[in-house]
Design a protein around this motif. Structure first.
Motif, mmCIF file in Angstrom:
data_model
loop_
_atom_site.group_PDB
_atom_site.id
_atom_site.type_symbol
_atom_site.label_atom_id
_atom_site.label_comp_id
_atom_site.label_asym_id
_atom_site.label_seq_id
_atom_site.Cartn_x
_atom_site.Cartn_y
_atom_site.Cartn_z
ATOM 1 N N GLU A 76 4.690 12.952 0.002
ATOM 2 C CA GLU A 76 4.317 12.758 1.403
ATOM 3 C C GLU A 76 5.515 13.148 2.256
ATOM 4 O OE1 GLU A 76 1.923 9.552 4.172
ATOM 5 O OE2 GLU A 76 3.009 8.838 2.412
ATOM 6 N N SER A 117 0.800 -1.224 0.000
ATOM 7 C CA SER A 117 0.000 0.000 0.000
ATOM 8 C C SER A 117 0.835 1.279 0.000
ATOM 9 C CB SER A 117 -0.936 0.004 1.220
ATOM 10 O OG SER A 117 -0.210 -0.114 2.429
ATOM 11 N N SER A 173 -4.384 4.031 5.889
ATOM 12 C CA SER A 173 -4.627 2.927 4.947
ATOM 13 C C SER A 173 -4.887 1.629 5.694
ATOM 14 C CB SER A 173 -3.423 2.758 4.012
ATOM 15 O OG SER A 173 -2.227 2.548 4.763
ATOM 16 N N CYS A 188 -8.274 20.903 -1.239
ATOM 17 C CA CYS A 188 -8.615 19.532 -0.860
ATOM 18 C C CYS A 188 -10.068 19.447 -0.391
ATOM 19 C CB CYS A 188 -7.668 19.057 0.239
ATOM 20 S SG CYS A 188 -7.850 17.318 0.658
ATOM 21 N N LYS A 196 -8.647 10.708 -5.975
ATOM 22 C CA LYS A 196 -8.136 10.380 -7.302
ATOM 23 C C LYS A 196 -9.261 10.162 -8.305
ATOM 24 C CE LYS A 196 -6.314 6.458 -8.342
ATOM 25 N NZ LYS A 196 -5.402 5.296 -8.374
ATOM 26 N N SER A 232 -5.616 9.898 -12.042
ATOM 27 C CA SER A 232 -4.692 9.485 -11.008
ATOM 28 C C SER A 232 -4.164 10.726 -10.292
ATOM 29 C CB SER A 232 -3.535 8.685 -11.614
ATOM 30 O OG SER A 232 -2.754 8.099 -10.597
ATOM 31 N N LEU A 233 -3.291 10.477 -9.338
ATOM 32 C CA LEU A 233 -2.689 11.564 -8.568
ATOM 33 C C LEU A 233 -1.182 11.371 -8.507
ATOM 34 C CD1 LEU A 233 -5.097 11.631 -5.470
ATOM 35 C CD2 LEU A 233 -4.950 13.400 -7.225
ATOM 36 N N TYR A 252 -10.658 7.268 3.494
ATOM 37 C CA TYR A 252 -10.972 7.455 2.078
ATOM 38 C C TYR A 252 -10.322 8.682 1.462
ATOM 39 C CZ TYR A 252 -14.589 4.118 3.420
ATOM 40 O OH TYR A 252 -15.247 3.005 3.923
ATOM 41 N N SER A 253 -9.206 9.120 2.002
ATOM 42 C CA SER A 253 -8.557 10.317 1.458
ATOM 43 C C SER A 253 -8.190 10.137 -0.012
ATOM 44 C CB SER A 253 -7.299 10.647 2.276
ATOM 45 O OG SER A 253 -7.645 11.018 3.591
ATOM 46 N N LEU A 254 -7.722 8.946 -0.371
ATOM 47 C CA LEU A 254 -7.287 8.737 -1.748
ATOM 48 C C LEU A 254 -8.444 8.582 -2.719
ATOM 49 C CD1 LEU A 254 -4.098 6.519 -1.421
ATOM 50 C CD2 LEU A 254 -4.275 8.956 -1.935
ATOM 51 N N MET A 270 0.410 15.272 2.910
ATOM 52 C CA MET A 270 0.385 14.793 1.536
ATOM 53 C C MET A 270 -0.021 15.955 0.638
ATOM 54 S SD MET A 270 0.599 12.492 -0.845
ATOM 55 C CE MET A 270 0.531 10.830 -0.183
ATOM 56 N N MET A 302 -0.578 17.017 -3.368
ATOM 57 C CA MET A 302 -0.844 16.226 -4.575
ATOM 58 C C MET A 302 -1.498 17.063 -5.648
ATOM 59 S SD MET A 302 -3.865 14.180 -2.685
ATOM 60 C CE MET A 302 -5.174 15.153 -1.912
#
Length: 485
Positions: A336, A80, A141, A257, A326, A331-332, A321-323, A377, A379
C-alpha cells in the motif's frame, strides 16, 4: 510481567481482564497471516494479559501501574492493518478499547460531535443519520476501523479528496499519556494533538475525539469512467482533482483488478479489461448536477467512455469490499503506497512489466486522497500454507515498494513490517524529531514499543534488502504450487 502485577490488574478489572491462553491468542496477529517462524525472532506477540476498559479513568489507572512496573502497553481496537501496528512485540498488556464507543455529544448547529475512540466509522455514520449529519471522510475499512485508530494512522480514505486527512477534521481529543495523566489536547496544546497523528499508538492512548462532521448530503450521484490505457485514466484524474467542486471520492482500478471484481460479481461485463475510475459526488441537487457536467468534461479531456449510473451505484455499494478479492487467494500479499498522481500511469506500467517478468498476475486499485496524491494497493495471490512460496511473495512485496519509491511513492503506515522503509518515509531530521517526541513523552518506552521509530536487527535495511533479494531470486528455481493465481 510478574504474577503479582497480573493479579493486581485482575483485581481492578475483574472479568474484563483475561489471561486465558485461547483469548490472548486472538491478539497475536492482525490481518497479515505472517508465519510464526518469521514473527517469533522479531517479536513476543502473546500479551501477558488482555484488558477491556470502559472509561478514561480506568485506562489512566492502568497506564500509571504499567509505568511503575515498566510494562509494555499496546492499544488495540479494530486491528484492521497488516503491519502489526496493534500487535504487541514485548508481551505486556493489550488494552482493547472496543468498548469505549459512545456518542457522548452532538452539536448539530456547529456540526461537531464527541465520540469514543473505539467506535467504528460506519457505526458513527449510522448514529449521525437521525441528526441529519454525516462524517466528512472515512476509511475503506470503515466497518472495522475505529475513530481513534484512524487518527493515529493519519487516516486518508473516502472523502479525503474533498475534506483532507482525518486530522483536518479533529477539533480535540482526550488522551491518556504514558505517565498516566489524562489530558484534553488540541492543535495548540502542549503537547499538540498533531503529534499523535501517524504516531501509531506510541505516544499515548486516544480515548475520545471531538470531530467535525457535515450536513447529510441531499443527493448523491455515481458513475464510472472507463479507459483503454492508464495514461487516459491519469488524465481524467488530473482533470477531476482540479475541479472547483471536487468529487467526494475517486476510486480507480486496473484491468486485472476489474477482471477479478467481475468474476466475483462486483463489476459489470464492460469493465473487465479496462481501466476505470468511479466518480462519486454528493451535496445539493444543484451540486450533483454540476458534478454530472464536470464528469462529462473530464471524460472528454481524457477521451474515455462511461459505464453509467447503474454501474456507478453498484460500485459505490461495494466500496467497503475491495478485500473480497482475496476469495481467489486463499490470501493476498501486496504493498500500500502513497503515490503522486502524476506518476500513476508510469508506476502501473512498471508494475505490469515486473509482473510479466515474474510470471505473476499483479493487480492495483486505489483512492485519490488529495489533489496531488493517490493511495494505491498493488497485490497478488499468495498462500501462507506454502512456506517457501509465501516467503518469496514477501520478497516480491519489497520489490513493489522499490518500484513505488522510484516513482516518488512511500509506504502508508509503518508498524513493525514497514520499518525497513523508514528512510523513505521521513528524512533523518524528521525521524530525529519523532524520536525526540517519543523520548519526551515516553522515556521508559512502555507505549507500543518496537514499532515506528527503528527497525529491529533482522529488518535493518541492508540485511533486509539482501535477504529479500535472495528470496526473490529463488523464484527461478522454485515457484511453488499454491501461490499462483
Amino acid at each position: 510481567m510478574d504474577a503479582q502485577t497480573v493479579e493486581q490488574v485482575k483485581s481492578i478489572f475483574g472479568n474484563r481482564a483475561t489471561t486465558d491462553d485461547f483469548e490472548r491468542s486472538f491478539y497475536e496477529r492482525d490481518l497479515a497471516p505472517i508465519p510464526d517462524f518469521l514473527v517469533k525472532p522479531l517479536a513476543h506477540t502473546l500479551p501477558d494479559i488482555v484488558v477491556r476498559p470502559q472509561t478514561t479513568e480506568e485506562v489512566a489507572c492502568l497506564v500509571k501501574l504499567a509505568k511503575e512496573q515498566k510494562v509494555a502497553v499496546t492499544t488495540r481496537a479494530g486491528g484492521s492493518t497488516v503491519y502489526f501496528n496493534a500487535v504487541c512485540t514485548q508481551n505486556g498488556i493489550i488494552l482493547d478499547i472496543n468498548g469505549v464507543n459512545g456518542l457522548t455529544a452532538v452539536d448539530a448547529e456547529n456540526r461537531v460531535v464527541r465520540v469514543g475512540a473505539g467506535m467504528t466509522w460506519w457505526e458513527l455514520e449510522r448514529r449521525l443519520e437521525p441528526f441529519g449529519l454525516a462524517t466528512c471522510s472515512y476509511p475503506s475499512s470503515a466497518q472495522a476501523a475505529t475513530i481513534g485508530g484512524w487518527l493515529v494512522m493519519m487516516g486518508y480514505g473516502i472523502g479525503s479528496l474533498q475534506y483532507g486527512p482525518v486530522m483536518d477534521q479533529v477539533v480535540a481529543a482526550q488522551v491518556v499519556l504514558p505517565d498516566g495523566s489524562n489530558k484534553k489536547l488540541d492543535k495548540t496544546s502542549k503537547p499538540p494533538l498533531t503529534w499523535f497523528a501517524a504516531s501509531e499508538g506510541t505516544l499515548g492512548i486516544v480515548m475520545e475525539v471531538e470531530l467535525k462532521v457535515r450536513s447529510k448530503p441531499e443527493t448523491e450521484w455515481h458513475n464510472v469512467a472507463v479507459f483503454e490505457n492508464a495514461g487516459q485514466m491519469q488524465t481524467f484524474i488530473e482533470e477531476a482533482v482540479e475541479l472547483k467542486n471536487k468529487p467526494f471520492n475517486l476510486h480507480f482500478s486496473d484491468p486485472g483488478c476489474n477482471s477479478r471484481r467481475q468474476r466475483l460479481g462486483l463489476a459489470g461485463s464492460q469493465s473487465g479489461e479496462a481501466y476505470t475510475v468511479a466518480f462519486d459526488a454528493d451535496g445539493s441537487a444543484e451540486e450533483t448536477q454540476t458534478a454530472r457536467l464536470a464528469f462529462k468534461r473530464c471524460l472528454q479531456a481524457a477521451k474515455g467512455g462511461e459505464l453509467g449510473e447503474t454501474e456507478g451505484n453498484q460500485e459505490w455499494r461495494h466500496r467497503f469490499y475491495s478485500l473480497v478479492l482475496k476469495r481467489e487467494g486463499p490470501s493476498l500479499l501486496g504493498a500500500e503506497i502513497c503515490l503522486p498522481i502524476l506518476k500513476l500511469a508510469d508506476y502501473l506500467a512498471a508494475v505490469a512489466a515486473f509482473g510479466d517478468k515474474q510470471k505473476l498476475k499483479i493487480n492495483s486499485y486505489g483512492h485519490i486522497i488529495s489533489p496531488q496524491y493517490a493511495m494505491i494497493m498493488t497485490m497478488f495471490n499468495a498462500d501462507e500454507r506454502d512456506t517457501v512460496g509465501y516467503l518469496q511473495g514477501l520478497a516480491l512485496v519489497k520489490k513493489l515498494h522499490d518500484i513505488g519509491a522510484r516513482h516518488g511513492g512511500v509506504p502508508y503506515g509503518i508498524g513493525l513490517w514497514n520499518t525497513p522503509y523508514l528512510s523513505r518515509c521521513q528524512t533523518n531530521q524528521e525521524l530525529a524529531e519523532l524520536k525526540r517526541r517519543k523520548q519526551l513523552l515516553d522515556p521508559h518506552n512502555i507505549m507500543n514499543p518496537g514499532k515506528r521509530y527503528e527497525a529491529p536487527l533482522l529488518l535493518k535495511p541492508p540485511l533486509f534488502a539482501v535477504g529479500m533479494d535472495v528470496l526473490a531470486a529463488t523464484r527461478w528455481v522454485y515457484r511453488g504450487g499454491r501461490n499462483q493465481p
